[in-house]
Design an enzyme around this catalytic site. Structure first.
Site, PDB file in Angstrom:
ATOM      1  N   HIS A 190       0.818  -1.213   0.000  1.00  0.00           N
ATOM      2  CA  HIS A 190       0.000   0.000   0.000  1.00  0.00           C
ATOM      3  C   HIS A 190       0.853   1.265   0.000  1.00  0.00           C
ATOM      4  O   HIS A 190       0.566   2.221  -0.704  1.00  0.00           O
ATOM      5  CB  HIS A 190      -0.907   0.033   1.225  1.00  0.00           C
ATOM      6  N   GLU A 432      -7.127 -13.029 -12.348  1.00  0.00           N
ATOM      7  CA  GLU A 432      -6.125 -12.997 -11.278  1.00  0.00           C
ATOM      8  C   GLU A 432      -5.761 -14.401 -10.849  1.00  0.00           C
ATOM      9  O   GLU A 432      -4.774 -14.630 -10.168  1.00  0.00           O
ATOM     10  CB  GLU A 432      -6.697 -12.284 -10.042  1.00  0.00           C
ATOM     11  N   ASP A 456      -2.077 -10.029  -8.219  1.00  0.00           N
ATOM     12  CA  ASP A 456      -2.615 -11.279  -7.704  1.00  0.00           C
ATOM     13  C   ASP A 456      -2.302 -12.458  -8.617  1.00  0.00           C
ATOM     14  O   ASP A 456      -2.023 -13.545  -8.152  1.00  0.00           O
ATOM     15  CB  ASP A 456      -4.127 -11.164  -7.481  1.00  0.00           C
ATOM     16  N   CYS A 503      -4.812  -4.081 -15.288  1.00  0.00           N
ATOM     17  CA  CYS A 503      -4.900  -3.014 -14.301  1.00  0.00           C
ATOM     18  C   CYS A 503      -3.921  -3.232 -13.156  1.00  0.00           C
ATOM     19  O   CYS A 503      -3.941  -2.530 -12.166  1.00  0.00           O
ATOM     20  CB  CYS A 503      -6.324  -2.889 -13.778  1.00  0.00           C
TER      21      CYS A 503
END
Lengths: 568, 87
Positions: A190, A432, A456, A503
């Site tokens: 993050h 993913e 992922d 993405c």
């Protein structure tokens, strides 16, 4: 003496500033028997006053910078701080039991925290965190220990921390925080993503930043090489100062491409879109030349709220984004919760492997009371722009069919009740999970588009937890195995006349883009600051040549071989 | 002493921001102010006590004010409750 430490280059740029150590001190509270009751009470009352001043300062600061809404929390904190039940209980304990102030506070606070934590109402359970927060602040003043508080920073600094949580990073003031370096984390943590969004340099995962860097030291943070220079010489400072200026000039050059389409040297067009987390990111995305929104992560709308956002609140947010993009494509992903993302007001079972558990679409299909209102809000908003709906973490066609059935049911109901819904909403899935990539040819017959979530996909393909640094070497976007999966998905979509976007972090990687272009990727969605630079790179590339490069990459044996090939 | 009964209509009851504002309003006065619900009485100047009372939508509560500025206090409380949509 000069030295440097090395970590992962998480966000581009260079910063030269004083180090600001953002480290939680240990507040050790012991039980002491006091003699001077009045003195102890005075200490407590004075600490309350200091805490009050600090909270008022924070409230005004947040009000100015982030608006009234965000400042409310400090109002609530001030009210709790002045709660007579709490303060009287502490004073009584000092008086009657001769407890020291810090210990008396701890006892009273623990009682209330316990009381609130066991309440049925999720909102009230959350209040336990407020009480803990205030207790911490108050205790630090009683003990005379400085608390780490990013919002109190008022000069240019480079933040040094063990790790930065999303709420820490949200509090960082862009005006003063020139960059940060942490002990843990990787390119996709993050803190790293946030740094790229804020356009400040970051070096994460150094292992030793908090150990080596002293508070107030002048340091150079190099977000390109992943190095942090300690005690740099005068010459080094001058040299890096020049590099900062150079980088700024390049950025000015890229800025000219804001309104241009993304076209290769041989005239092939691709779409460069932006990932966003909230409607407020939109302006930034447009300013950075986004041709669309490739991923709107709706979970932040849920994570930031005190309770489940209503259908209307969601509708307003989605509508804002769709209207703001003025007919350009907007891919909105349905709730992706679970894994490392939790909702404070939603009870979730503790799992052995949260990343392999009830997350994203699995949760939504279990809890239709979360899923259906979101779909209705999306359908209602669809009338205001070019909406595409994206379902995350699809592993089987059955899951997609269940989603589609619920979606169609809600759509029919809305239309029947007279609501305007766009006719041409595309519905697609995130790829993913390797099973979905492998079976992409079958999926392609039923979905309208694919969006590859590389973070992922890599984690699940390599069976390597992306939060665990010890296995971070397995995070290999350039591994031929990953590239082959990406190719399978793109080819499958094209065979059915559909399209594929990406993405994940990889779409914004300068070194990955030539290969992705060669593999035929249609849409690249990345953090906004990467768009212009990438567009300037793509303009120089020849798609036919990149197809040859991609074909070679697919036949490499290791990620290193692929990287060497691209760099060539 | 002034006493009044109220019927709470707010969706979330005496909760969150309205509760904070109500406590802040009460704290401005010298008088002792009590909030009673289902036989339990708490200090209206204590946010934690008010929250733990759990007066939800549809609750019938009684507020009792006792002290020198009791009239003004009751008036201030009623104003806040009306403004915040509690009653």
């Amino acid at each position: 003496m000069y030295s440097f430490i090395k970590g992962i280059a998480a966000s581009n740029g260079i910063a030269i500033a004083k180090a600001y150590r953002l480290i939680e001190p240990i507040l050790e509270v012991t039980e002491d028997c006091i003699e001077d009751v009045e003195m102890e009470i005075t200490l407590f009352v004075n600490s309350m006053k200091t805490t009050q001043t600090e909270l008022e300062f924070l409230r005004e600061k947040v009000r100015k910078e982030q608006g009234d809404e965000k400042a409310l929390i400090f109002d609530a904190h001030i009210t709790i701080l002045n709660d007579p039940e709490l303060t009287d209980a502490v004073k009584n304990s000092i008086r009657d039991e001769k407890s020291n102030a810090a210990y008396a506070l701890k006892q009273v606070s623990n009682m209330y925290v316990g009381m609130f934590e066991t309440m049925d109402d999720p909102y009230l359970r959350e209040r336990a965190a407020d009480i803990k927060d205030i207790t911490k602040r108050l205790t630090s003043h009683i003990l005379g220990v400085r608390l780490a508080d990013p919002s109190l920073i008022d000069e240019e600094v480079i933040v040094v921390a063990e790790d930065l949580t999303p709420s820490d990073t949200a509090q960082l003031n862009r005006k003063f925080v020139k960059g940060f370096t942490t002990n843990i984390g990787g390119r996709t943590s993050h803190s790293a993503i946030m740094a790229r969004t804020l356009e400040i340099p970051a070096v994460v995962g150094t292992g030793v930043a908090t150990e080596k860097i002293k508070h107030g030291d002048l340091i150079i943070l190099d977000g390109f090489s992943g190095k942090v220079h300690l005690q740099p010489s005068e010459e080094m400072i001058v040299e890096f100062q020049e590099r900062i200026e150079e980088y700024q000039m390049k950025k000015a050059e890229w800025a000219k491409l804001v309104n241009e389409a993304t076209i290769t040297a041989d005239g092939q067009r691709v779409e460069f879109a932006s990932n966003i987390g909230s409607p407020s990111d939109l302006e930034f995305a447009i300013a950075n030349g986004a041709e669309g929104i490739g991923l709107y992560r709706t979970e932040f709308l849920f994570m930031e709220a005190e309770k489940l956002p209503t259908e209307d609140e969601q509708f307003e947010a989605y509508k804002k984004v769709l209207e703001g993009m003025k007919g350009k494509p907007v891919v909105i992903r349905t709730l992706d919760i679970g894994g490392d993302k939790k909702l404070p007001w939603l009870e979730m079972e503790t799992e052995m492997n949260p990343f392999l558990g009830v997350r994203a679409i699995r949760l939504c299909l279990l809890k239709e009371d979360l899923f259906r209102p979101q779909l209705r809000a999306l359908l209602r908003a669809s009338a205001y722009g070019n909406l595409k709906i994206l379902f995350p973490m699809i592993a089987t066609l059955d899951e997609f069919r269940s989603c589609k059935a619920i979606y169609l049911e809600e759509k029919e109901n809305l239309i029947a009740s007279g609501v305007t819904v766009a006719e041409n909403i595309e519905i697609g899935i995130m790829v993913e999970i390797p099973s979905t990539a492998i079976l992409a040819d079958q999926f392609a017959k039923e979905v309208d588009f694919f969006s590859i979530g590389t973070n992922d996909l890599i984690q699940y393909t390599m069976a390597a937890d992306r939060m665990n640094e010890s296995v971070s070497y397995l995070y290999q976007p350039f591994n031929p195995a990953i590239l082959r999966l990406v190719k399978m998905v793109i080819d499958a979509s094209h065979a059915e006349g559909k399209w594929t976007g990406m993405c994940g972090e990889m779409a914004g990687e300068e070194l990955a883009q030539p290969i992705l272009l060669g593999l035929g990727l249609d849409e690249f969605s990345m953090s906004a600051p990467s768009i212009l630079k990438s567009r300037s790179n793509i303009k120089k590339m020849n798609k036919v040549e990149m197809e040859v490069l991609a074909a070679k990459a697919l036949n490499c044996r290791t990620a290193e071989e692929v990287l060497a090939l691209v760099k060539e | 002493m002034v006493q009044k009964e109220f019927h709470i209509v707010a969706e979330t009851g005496i909760h969150a921001r309205p509760a904070t504002l109500l406590v802040q309003a009460a704290s401005k006065f010298q008088s002792e102010i009590k909030l009673a619900y289902k036989g339990k009485e708490v200090n209206l100047k204590s946010i934690m006590a008010v929250l733990t009372l759990g007066a939800g939508k549809g609750a019938d509560v009684t507020i009792t004010v006792n002290g020198a500025d009791e009239e003004a206090a009751m008036e201030g409380i009623v104003t806040t409750m009306t403004k915040e949509g509690l009653i």
